[in-house]
Motif scaffolding. Sequence first.
Motif, short mmCIF file in Angstrom:
data_model
loop_
_atom_site.label_atom_id
_atom_site.label_comp_id
_atom_site.label_asym_id
_atom_site.label_seq_id
_atom_site.Cartn_x
_atom_site.Cartn_y
_atom_site.Cartn_z
N SER A 118 42.39 -8.40 9.71
CA SER A 118 43.31 -8.30 10.84
C SER A 118 43.34 -6.87 11.35
CB SER A 118 44.72 -8.73 10.41
OG SER A 118 45.20 -7.86 9.41
N LEU A 119 44.11 -6.68 12.44
CA LEU A 119 44.23 -5.35 13.02
C LEU A 119 44.97 -4.40 12.10
CD1 LEU A 119 45.16 -6.20 16.70
CD2 LEU A 119 43.10 -5.06 15.95
N TYR A 120 45.77 -4.96 11.19
CA TYR A 120 46.54 -4.09 10.31
C TYR A 120 46.64 -4.70 8.93
CZ TYR A 120 50.14 -7.55 11.35
OH TYR A 120 50.83 -8.73 11.50
N GLU A 121 46.95 -3.85 7.96
CA GLU A 121 47.35 -4.28 6.64
C GLU A 121 48.76 -3.80 6.42
OE1 GLU A 121 44.58 -2.80 3.82
OE2 GLU A 121 42.90 -3.97 4.58
N ASP A 122 49.50 -4.45 5.54
CA ASP A 122 50.89 -4.09 5.32
C ASP A 122 51.00 -2.60 4.97
OD1 ASP A 122 53.56 -4.83 5.32
OD2 ASP A 122 53.60 -4.94 3.14
N GLY A 123 51.87 -1.91 5.68
CA GLY A 123 52.03 -0.47 5.48
C GLY A 123 51.35 0.33 6.56
N CYS A 124 50.38 -0.26 7.25
CA CYS A 124 49.70 0.42 8.35
C CYS A 124 50.51 0.25 9.64
CB CYS A 124 48.29 -0.13 8.54
SG CYS A 124 47.21 0.14 7.13
N GLU A 125 50.25 1.10 10.61
CA GLU A 125 50.97 1.02 11.87
C GLU A 125 50.77 -0.35 12.53
OE1 GLU A 125 51.70 4.00 15.59
OE2 GLU A 125 49.62 3.42 15.20
N GLY A 126 51.86 -0.97 12.90
CA GLY A 126 51.79 -2.30 13.52
C GLY A 126 52.06 -3.42 12.55
N SER A 127 52.21 -3.09 11.26
CA SER A 127 52.51 -4.12 10.26
C SER A 127 54.01 -4.38 10.23
CB SER A 127 52.03 -3.66 8.89
OG SER A 127 52.81 -2.58 8.42
N PRO A 128 54.45 -5.47 9.59
CA PRO A 128 55.89 -5.74 9.51
C PRO A 128 56.69 -4.60 8.89
CG PRO A 128 54.64 -7.68 8.88
CD PRO A 128 53.65 -6.56 9.01
N SER A 129 56.11 -3.91 7.91
CA SER A 129 56.84 -2.84 7.24
C SER A 129 56.73 -1.50 7.97
CB SER A 129 56.33 -2.67 5.80
OG SER A 129 54.96 -2.30 5.81
N SER A 130 55.81 -1.42 8.94
CA SER A 130 55.63 -0.17 9.70
C SER A 130 55.33 -0.49 11.16
CB SER A 130 54.48 0.65 9.09
OG SER A 130 54.34 1.89 9.75
N PRO A 131 56.32 -1.03 11.88
CA PRO A 131 56.09 -1.43 13.26
C PRO A 131 55.86 -0.23 14.18
CG PRO A 131 58.42 -1.59 12.73
CD PRO A 131 57.71 -1.30 11.45
N ILE A 132 55.20 -0.48 15.29
CA ILE A 132 54.99 0.55 16.31
C ILE A 132 56.31 0.84 17.02
CG2 ILE A 132 53.85 1.03 18.51
CD1 ILE A 132 51.52 -0.71 17.52
N ARG A 133 56.56 2.10 17.30
CA ARG A 133 57.80 2.50 17.97
C ARG A 133 57.64 2.33 19.48
NH1 ARG A 133 57.59 7.87 14.31
NH2 ARG A 133 58.25 6.92 12.34
N PHE A 134 58.31 1.36 20.04
CA PHE A 134 58.24 1.11 21.48
C PHE A 134 58.82 2.31 22.23
CE2 PHE A 134 59.70 -1.02 25.45
CZ PHE A 134 58.47 -1.54 25.84
#
Length: 508
Positions: free
Chosen positions: A9-25
Amino acid sequence: MACVKMIHSLYEDGCEGSPSSPIRFKGQDYEQLKESLLSKGRKFEDKTFPANLDSLGKLENLSPKQLKEVEWLRPHDLNPDSSFIEDGTSRFDFKQGNVGNCWFLSSIGAMTLHKELVAAVVPRDQSFQDNYAGIFHFRFWRFGKWVDVVIDDFLPTRNKEPVSVSSRSQKEFWAPLLEKAYAKVCGSYGDMIAGNPPEAFKDFGGGVHMNYKLYEDTSDLWDVMDRAIQSKTMMGCGAFTGDKGKDICKRFGLVDGHVFAVTGVKRLEIDGNSINLVRIWNPWGEKEWTGDWSDKSATWKAVGEEDRNECLNKRNDGEFWMSMKDFCTYFEEMDICCESPNFICGDEGEWNCSLKEGRWEEGASAGGCDSQSEEFWTNPQFRLTVKGGEEEETDRERQTEEESEGTKNVLLSLLQRPDEEHRSKLKYHYIGFTIFKVPDKAPRGRLPQSLFLEEWPLKVSEFKKSRELIEFHTLEPGEYLIIPSTYDPHKTGGFIITIYSKAETDIE
């Protein structure tokens, strides 16, 4: 229970965009902003989505004079005893206001049936009492990545009555604030007018979306709905428009051109015969079906007391039951969005999910759909390897040709990501897939133009002008080239391609 394993996927948990590290709108960090506000004793005022007419946008139900009367107030100004959430979240916590966004609010109602989905979208560490600073945040799944959206709690009102969604208890504000966060993502409240549930369904957690036209063959639809309701599934339905919709509205109390949530299904036994019922909710919080199985219908007298007490609720809350037959007669279409495709086929096995991002650029990577053209090969290319072990080979040998053709093991989703920030200005292209079988000894990397001039596609999808295109396919073990494209060349836009597969797969 449905099971999905995310791979590639585009991300793994902990990476930017993951549920635990969402992107800041808009680059806004909720924790830092709140900490700063508390240290200074201030309340948040969001300069990126200010309390003015631009953020409100064009609302068809309010005249220019009424729009000028709008006053932005914090919840404490409306009710000193304001709360964020009381006794959990429910579809009966709120009702629609003067913004024509029934598609979004019905989707919230469907989401509240699944607490895990609500927890992902509505962070619970928020309050009007403890460490209150007028700042809140919500999370949405936007094109493959989780995004954290920060807002202040100024809400549009007239005469101290909410302009948009309101709290039925007049003190619980999670739904109006959630709506404001989504309005910020869309550009304004006005940009939320008109839409379909799948758009919000996807933004509440991704997943697989299927659309069903209820006037077509629906012989197996009850089984699909019954399976779906047992999983983390959101369902919505749309009423007819035009003269037919107005006639149904006049005769049975429905609302033409309106979107409802499907909130339950039930099979009842009556005198040795079974009848399938569907439960539906109107986000207006009123205006219900008046036909058979409605709240005051005599049909309930034939049902046992236990089933009647479980199902029948004579409150004017917008929710009602109707038979599956009437549902397919008086509603035009239904949408289902679920974590995995299992609700479609009834298979409880695990699906692999691969998600990739891509883009078409005019003059560079937007070659259109004609595989024999000189530009086609410039389209983005995805090589998919479908693996199969000895056990799978044996199972296929045992299948008849008819059974084999019906075994769909790969689902492809193509989701457009337009560049326009304001939702009401989005323009979608006609999009689709072309699938090739990769020849033996083909070079690695991008395949050259000569391949497409020599080889005919294995499959070509339908091309639709829609936000998302989804298709099921049967792919034997081997290597395939999947080419997402616009119908016409020279179209620019981003996209997300998602591949669900029963077999083990690799994608590059």
